[in-house]
Write an enzyme that holds these catalytic residues in place. Structure first.
Site, PDB file in Angstrom:
ATOM      1  N   ARG A 198      -1.911  -5.847  -1.747  1.00 46.64           N
ATOM      2  CA  ARG A 198      -0.531  -5.480  -1.818  1.00 46.64           C
ATOM      3  C   ARG A 198       0.367  -6.031  -0.800  1.00 46.64           C
ATOM      4  O   ARG A 198       1.083  -5.776  -0.210  1.00 46.64           O
ATOM      5  CB  ARG A 198      -0.664  -3.840  -1.123  1.00 46.64           C
ATOM      6  CG  ARG A 198      -1.347  -2.984  -2.272  1.00 46.64           C
ATOM      7  CD  ARG A 198      -0.888  -2.866  -3.665  1.00 46.64           C
ATOM      8  NE  ARG A 198      -1.771  -2.086  -4.400  1.00 46.64           N
ATOM      9  CZ  ARG A 198      -2.972  -2.815  -5.352  1.00 46.64           C
ATOM     10  NH1 ARG A 198      -2.899  -4.075  -5.281  1.00 46.64           N
ATOM     11  NH2 ARG A 198      -3.470  -2.053  -5.949  1.00 46.64           N
ATOM     12  N   SER A 215       3.035   5.132  -4.502  1.00 46.81           N
ATOM     13  CA  SER A 215       2.008   5.125  -3.506  1.00 46.81           C
ATOM     14  C   SER A 215       2.886   4.724  -2.131  1.00 46.81           C
ATOM     15  O   SER A 215       3.260   3.610  -2.092  1.00 46.81           O
ATOM     16  CB  SER A 215       0.792   4.072  -3.891  1.00 46.81           C
ATOM     17  OG  SER A 215       0.115   4.456  -4.902  1.00 46.81           O
ATOM     18  N   GLU A 223       3.265   1.037   2.364  1.00 49.54           N
ATOM     19  CA  GLU A 223       3.598  -0.101   1.643  1.00 49.54           C
ATOM     20  C   GLU A 223       4.876  -0.350   1.232  1.00 49.54           C
ATOM     21  O   GLU A 223       5.160  -1.314   0.353  1.00 49.54           O
ATOM     22  CB  GLU A 223       2.553  -0.033   0.585  1.00 49.54           C
ATOM     23  CG  GLU A 223       2.644   1.009  -0.349  1.00 49.54           C
ATOM     24  CD  GLU A 223       1.626   0.713  -1.531  1.00 49.54           C
ATOM     25  OE1 GLU A 223       1.813  -0.621  -2.137  1.00 49.54           O
ATOM     26  OE2 GLU A 223       0.874   1.268  -1.912  1.00 49.54           O
TER      27      GLU A 223
END
Length: 374
Positions: free
Chosen positions: A184, A261, A356
């Protein structure tokens, strides 16, 4: 190209939070970008000087605009954004020839929806993106955080990107091996130096999917882990799993205001992984060699129940262990919620979560004390 002023950023993101963009340029055609560069430099006379100053100071994003796709991984600040915002809405997929390994090369415009690319690959009988089905956002955003799910990542198929380098003030081609692709992350993550314009992917002709490595997807398909199934069946199973978690942004979702997420799956040591597996935690090995545990499992283990309010207007989803927004949510409240979740997870499990999400706007931090793109 469309030009607008004082446009609320909230509706341009899936989370629905954010103050106004002082100046928004929406690019529909690839040819628009040359004009956009000229307009940014004209509108911001100091941009050229800022870039030059950035070269001396090491700030590679000085004078650069903020680039926005579908806003599916973005938290915009309550005070809005004074820097120019480029919204990439360019579309188009071009099937090229085969490479020396027999893979089909595919060129995609940065503003093209990732879900549409997956559908094109399925139609053309090309393997490599089927496990990315149901992920929102644009293709151009995929390398920024090396988008991935259920055993596939964009790094598996990326050949190169073409981008505008705001420091060098020219187009550049960046091979995949120079993109710094990890779990990521990439050289593009958190940076404004580059605006991605096109991607070239290498997809393999096949009738069957990549091996199904995640139990949830295998269970949906009613096949053993490691099985290969028809491409379309694999993609549909992934969509069904994601929809069950409220992670597909369509009319069926009960959680329309989600960022997906919020936290990375954190890396753990071998010893931690062994202990977590004994506790039946979902622990997986990733292509970069890391061992990671599900952030959602950790959030549940820390005592958060589905639907729990964490901060004003921000709660745990009713379908999945992630944060979602309700009416009245603010970026400040969302950051407060991420901070509280991180603290409790660390206290209860000993594992530190890392957000993130990409933060844009004035005076915003991302829950780790890092400033957002102004």
């Amino acid at each position: 190209m469309r030009i607008a002023h004082d446009i609320p950023l909230g509706p341009l993101t899936t989370l629905g939070i954010g103050g106004p963009a002082a100046w928004l340029l929406e690019l529909d055609e690839p040819a628009d970008f040359t004009d956009a560069v000229s307009l940014v430099e004209q509108r911001t006379p100091s941009a050229g000087r800022a870039v030059a100053d950035g070269r001396r100071t090491g700030r590679t994003d000085a004078g650069a605009p903020v680039t926005l796709g579908h806003g599916s991984n973005v938290l915009a600040g309550d005070r809005g954004c004074t820097a120019p915002v480029l919204r990439m809405a360019t579309r188009g997929v071009r099937l090229l020839g085969a490479d020396e390994r027999g893979r089909r090369l595919v060129e995609v415009q940065a503003g093209h929806p990732l879900s549409d690319l997956v559908n094109t690959a399925l139609t053309e009988g090309l393997m490599g993106t089927e496990m990315l089905a149901g992920i929102p956002g644009t293709v151009g955003a995929a390398p920024v955080q090396n988008v991935g799910a259920y055993g596939q990542e964009i790094s598996d198929v990326l050949v190169d990107v073409t981008a505008w380098d705001w420091q060098l003030r020219r187009r550049v081609r960046i091979p995949a091996e120079e993109c710094g692709l990890g779990h990521r992350t990439s050289v593009f993550k958190g940076a404004r130096r580059w605006t991605l314009l096109t991607l070239v992917l290498a997809l393999r002709p096949a009738t069957l999917s990549a091996p199904v490595t995640y139990p949830a997807v295998a269970g949906q398909l009613d096949v053993p882990v490691g099985s290969r199934v028809p491409l379309a069946e694999a993609a549909q199973a992934v969509r069904d799993v994601r929809r069950g978690k409220g992670m597909v942004l369509d009319e069926l979702s009960r959680e329309p205001r989600t960022i997906g997420s919020v936290f990375l799956s954190p890396e753990v040591t071998e010893a931690q992984a062994t202990a977590l597996r004994r506790d039946r935690a979902p622990v997986h090995s990733f292509p970069d060699g890391s061992i990671r545990v599900s952030a959602s499992w950790l959030i549940r283990r820390a005592g958060f129940a589905l639907g729990t309010t964490v901060a004003d207007g921000v709660r745990i989803s009713s379908q999945h262990y992630t944060l979602v927004a309700d009416d009245g949510a603010t970026s400040a409240g969302f950051i407060e919620a991420t901070t509280l979740v991180r603290q409790r997870v660390l206290e209860r499990t000993g594992v530190l979560l890392t957000p993130e999400i990409d933060c844009i706007g004035d005076g915003l931090t991302d829950g780790r004390g890092m400033a957002a793109a102004p």
